[in-house]
Design an enzyme around this catalytic site. Structure first.
Site, PDB file in Angstrom:
ATOM      1  N   ARG A 146     -13.293  16.383 -33.402  1.00 31.04           N
ATOM      2  CA  ARG A 146     -12.604  17.436 -32.644  1.00 31.04           C
ATOM      3  C   ARG A 146     -13.050  18.762 -33.243  1.00 31.04           C
ATOM      4  NH1 ARG A 146     -10.307  15.594 -27.834  1.00 31.04           N
ATOM      5  NH2 ARG A 146     -12.558  15.605 -27.803  1.00 31.04           N
ATOM      6  N   PHE A 183      -7.441  22.322 -24.104  1.00 34.62           N
ATOM      7  CA  PHE A 183      -7.754  20.907 -24.252  1.00 34.62           C
ATOM      8  C   PHE A 183      -8.976  20.648 -23.374  1.00 34.62           C
ATOM      9  CE2 PHE A 183      -7.690  16.372 -23.425  1.00 34.62           C
ATOM     10  CZ  PHE A 183      -7.769  15.943 -24.729  1.00 34.62           C
ATOM     11  N   THR A 184      -9.822  19.725 -23.826  1.00 33.40           N
ATOM     12  CA  THR A 184     -11.137  19.552 -23.184  1.00 33.40           C
ATOM     13  C   THR A 184     -11.051  19.357 -21.669  1.00 33.40           C
ATOM     14  OG1 THR A 184     -10.992  17.218 -23.802  1.00 33.40           O
ATOM     15  CG2 THR A 184     -12.254  18.637 -25.258  1.00 33.40           C
ATOM     16  N   PHE A 242     -19.028  15.534 -25.866  1.00 35.89           N
ATOM     17  CA  PHE A 242     -18.642  14.698 -27.013  1.00 35.89           C
ATOM     18  C   PHE A 242     -18.583  13.217 -26.663  1.00 35.89           C
ATOM     19  CE2 PHE A 242     -14.470  14.219 -25.225  1.00 35.89           C
ATOM     20  CZ  PHE A 242     -14.296  15.399 -24.508  1.00 35.89           C
ATOM     21  N   ASP A 265       1.805  20.881 -20.000  1.00 33.23           N
ATOM     22  CA  ASP A 265       1.134  19.612 -20.297  1.00 33.23           C
ATOM     23  C   ASP A 265       2.129  18.808 -21.124  1.00 33.23           C
ATOM     24  OD1 ASP A 265      -0.308  17.513 -21.404  1.00 33.23           O
ATOM     25  OD2 ASP A 265      -2.178  18.659 -21.475  1.00 33.23           O
ATOM     26  N   TYR A 277       0.835  -1.212   0.000  1.00 31.72           N
ATOM     27  CA  TYR A 277       0.000   0.000   0.000  1.00 31.72           C
ATOM     28  C   TYR A 277       0.864   1.253   0.000  1.00 31.72           C
ATOM     29  CZ  TYR A 277      -3.851   3.150   0.734  1.00 31.72           C
ATOM     30  OH  TYR A 277      -4.766   4.141   0.549  1.00 31.72           O
TER      31      TYR A 277
HETATM   32  C1  P71 Z   1      -6.860  12.015 -26.467  1.00 30.75           C
HETATM   33  C2  P71 Z   1      -6.920  12.107 -25.002  1.00 30.75           C
HETATM   34  C3  P71 Z   1      -7.934  11.287 -24.267  1.00 30.75           C
HETATM   35  C4  P71 Z   1      -9.201  12.034 -24.367  1.00 30.75           C
HETATM   36  C5  P71 Z   1      -9.497  13.006 -23.429  1.00 30.75           C
HETATM   37  C6  P71 Z   1     -10.636  13.763 -23.581  1.00 30.75           C
HETATM   38  C7  P71 Z   1     -11.451  13.556 -24.674  1.00 30.75           C
HETATM   39  C8  P71 Z   1     -11.173  12.572 -25.587  1.00 30.75           C
HETATM   40  C9  P71 Z   1     -10.042  11.813 -25.433  1.00 30.75           C
HETATM   41  C10 P71 Z   1      -5.987  13.296 -23.179  1.00 30.75           C
HETATM   42  C11 P71 Z   1      -5.204  14.384 -22.759  1.00 30.75           C
HETATM   43  C12 P71 Z   1      -4.426  15.148 -23.690  1.00 30.75           C
HETATM   44  C13 P71 Z   1      -3.730  16.246 -23.273  1.00 30.75           C
HETATM   45  C14 P71 Z   1      -2.942  17.070 -24.205  1.00 30.75           C
HETATM   46  C15 P71 Z   1      -4.484  15.883 -21.050  1.00 30.75           C
HETATM   47  C16 P71 Z   1      -5.210  14.786 -21.416  1.00 30.75           C
HETATM   48  C17 P71 Z   1      -6.007  14.059 -20.390  1.00 30.75           C
HETATM   49  N1  P71 Z   1      -6.125  12.997 -24.457  1.00 30.75           N
HETATM   50  N2  P71 Z   1      -3.768  16.602 -21.958  1.00 30.75           N
HETATM   51  O1  P71 Z   1      -6.194  12.854 -27.086  1.00 30.75           O
HETATM   52  O2  P71 Z   1      -4.371  14.827 -24.977  1.00 30.75           O
HETATM   53  O3  P71 Z   1      -5.352  12.890 -20.052  1.00 30.75           O
HETATM   54  O4  P71 Z   1      -6.986  11.146 -20.812  1.00 30.75           O
HETATM   55  O5  P71 Z   1      -5.067  10.583 -19.313  1.00 30.75           O
HETATM   56  O6  P71 Z   1      -6.972  11.872 -18.444  1.00 30.75           O
HETATM   57  O7  P71 Z   1      -7.474  11.103 -27.034  1.00 30.75           O
HETATM   58  P1  P71 Z   1      -6.143  11.552 -19.634  1.00 30.75           P
END
Ligand code: P71
Length: 470
Positions: free
Chosen positions: A395, A137-138, A462, A228, A85
């Site tokens: 996107r 970013f979303t 989305f 990031d 742990y």
């Molecule tokens: C990608 C993703 C995954 C995703 C996230 C949201 C909507 C659709 C798909 C995740 C990212 C990313 C950047 C630049 C932070 C995250 C979040 N990308 N920064 O591109 O591209 O990380 O998914 O591990 O939580 O498909 P997480």
């Protein structure tokens, strides 16, 4: 066909062919279901590729997130999980790897990128703050908004123009940042949210000159910079390729210099770091690390595992070192370019220059007759799936969501469908199948109609929104 037509792809593009720096040791069978089944599956999924079952997908280019193939050494690492742990030995491997390759001091593991975004946003943002960044970013922006902040886009204008050939379309426009500082005051700006190879702009890089200049400007105003780092290996590749003075440096050296201009980073390790799950936050200021460590135990897990199993941390520590290898990054970006070059040769509209992790189809030029509020990029993703079982991701206007003030759709300049290439998973033949399918739906574009949204969830719409054909 005449014999001289039999040329390898390398020959057709006037170069010597190259191959990936790995060979396949284990395979996962895939199959294409019939067109009638695909049409039914698409309808049942509300024409949202996030709602398809992966078994109904032939070639899955939804995302490069968590979809990489791990190496034999990473799988061996899985067997070395120390599932204690507290104080797992794998955590210390992870800590050392982040310190060695990224250069930050304090490391807090999280279950994935958004877990780290949550920690950094809650630790640093206060109600009424502004967070400037090189395009949203979303998940990043949502965490900043949930912490009481307002995201302000300070990326250069070229980033919003899909055909602009600027070599570093991810750069911060320092004048835009200066104007924001003049308007709201530096004390309302807890940090600049800087992303490597900007995802929503098409995987476009930030130059070393830009991050250096950003550091200077931020120093003048006492503003921190958090990175990031999700796709920083690819960003380093573009610096190596395009920026003067970096051709002779390794991706690892470039990465470390870049990170040295920032105060810390959050990471979705599911991309560059070659694991199926995992993330981390790394910072250089002890007080920020302390806040993050206080919060991680509430939301993720103890500060020496943060939501990952010991084995996950071991695979991650190994993946950090493997992913940064020059041959690996060159092959990865090279495969993306292979697909993009084919499409460009066929005059199919994509975002240029070709970015690091994906090809982005420009749905506004692909379907000029479909208005943005009839979701051209969503339509394109659905058509591609129905044609060949290839899964891509919207996107555009659906991803951009609604403006919290007006409640109306945000209308982003970029209306894109992303074909994201997982690392070490697909071959050149898969890319050929994808390219031919895109060509087929491009040839049928004039008969294609848009969509109507019939269900919309409150957050990150989305993922779960549903549509009907018009
Ligand atoms: C990608 C993703 C995954 C995703 C996230 C949201 C909507 C659709 C798909 C995740 C990212 C990313 C950047 C630049 C932070 C995250 C979040 N990308 N920064 O591109 O591209 O990380 O998914 O591990 O939580 O498909 P997480």
């Amino acid at each position: 066909m005449s014999k001289d037509k039999y040329e390898t792809m390398g020959q057709q593009f006037g170069r010597r062919s190259w191959a990936e720096p790995w060979k396949v040791k284990m395979v996962e069978p895939i199959k294409m279901i019939s067109q009638a089944e695909r049409k039914k599956a698409a309808e049942e999924a509300g024409y949202n590729t996030f709602l398809l079952r992966s078994e109904d997908v032939y070639i899955d280019l939804l995302t490069d997130s968590g979809t990489s193939a791990m190496s034999d050494r990473q799988w061996a690492g899985i067997m070395l999980g120390d599932e204690a742990y507290a104080g797992s030995r794998n955590f210390y491997h992870l800590e050392t790897a982040v310190q060695e390759y990224y250069g930050y001091q304090f490391i807090v593991p999280t279950h994935q990128g958004r877990g780290a975004e949550h920690l950094i946003s809650q630790a640093l943002i206060e109600e009424g703050d502004y967070i400037p960044g090189n395009m949203y970013f979303t998940t990043t922006r949502l965490h900043q908004e949930l912490a009481g902040g307002t995201f302000v886009d300070v990326i250069i204008d070229e980033a919003h123009a899909p055909q602009d050939q600027h070599p570093f379309k991810g750069n911060v426009d320092l004048q835009k940042l200066q104007s924001l500082i003049d308007k709201v005051g530096a004390d309302k700006i807890p940090y600049v949210s800087l992303a490597g190879t900007v995802n929503m702009a098409g995987g476009q890089p930030v130059s070393m000159a830009n991050v250096r200049a950003l550091r200077e400007l931020c120093n003048q105003h006492g503003i921190r910079i958090y990175l990031d780092a999700t796709r920083m290996y690819e960003n380093a590749f573009f610096i190596q390729e395009r920026e003067e003075g970096y051709a002779g440096k390794s991706i690892a050296q470039i990465l470390k210099e870049f990170c040295s201009y920032t105060d810390g980073a959050w990471m979705s390790a599911k991309k560059d770091n070659l694991v199926n799950i995992g993330g981390w936050l790394a910072v250089n200021h002890e007080e920020v690390a302390e806040k993050a460590r206080n919060m991680v135990v509430v939301y993720e897990g103890l500060h020496t595992y943060g939501g990952m199993a010991g084995r996950d941390m071991e695979a991650l520590a190994i993946g950090i070192a493997e992913g940064v290898n020059d041959d690996q990054v060159a092959a990865r970006v090279g495969q993306v370019r292979y697909l993009g070059d084919l499409l460009l040769a066929w005059n199919i509209p994509i975002v240029e220059p070709i970015g690091g992790h994906a090809i982005f189809l420009d749905a506004k030029r692909f379907y000029p007759h479909i208005p943005q509020d009839q979701f051209p990029a969503q339509t394109l993703a659905a058509e591609l799936y129905m044609d060949s079982g290839v899964r891509s991701m919207e996107r555009g206007i659906v991803s951009a969501g609604r403006d919290p003030e007006t409640g109306g759709h945000r209308y982003p300049a970029l209306e894109l469908t992303r074909l994201t290439i997982p690392r070490r998973v697909y071959t050149q033949a898969h890319m050929d199948v994808v390219a031919e399918s895109i060509k087929a739906i491009f040839d049928a574009r004039e008969q294609t109609k848009g969509l109507e949204m019939v269900y919309e969830p409150e957050y990150l719409r989305f993922f779960q929104a549903r549509f009907k054909k018009l």
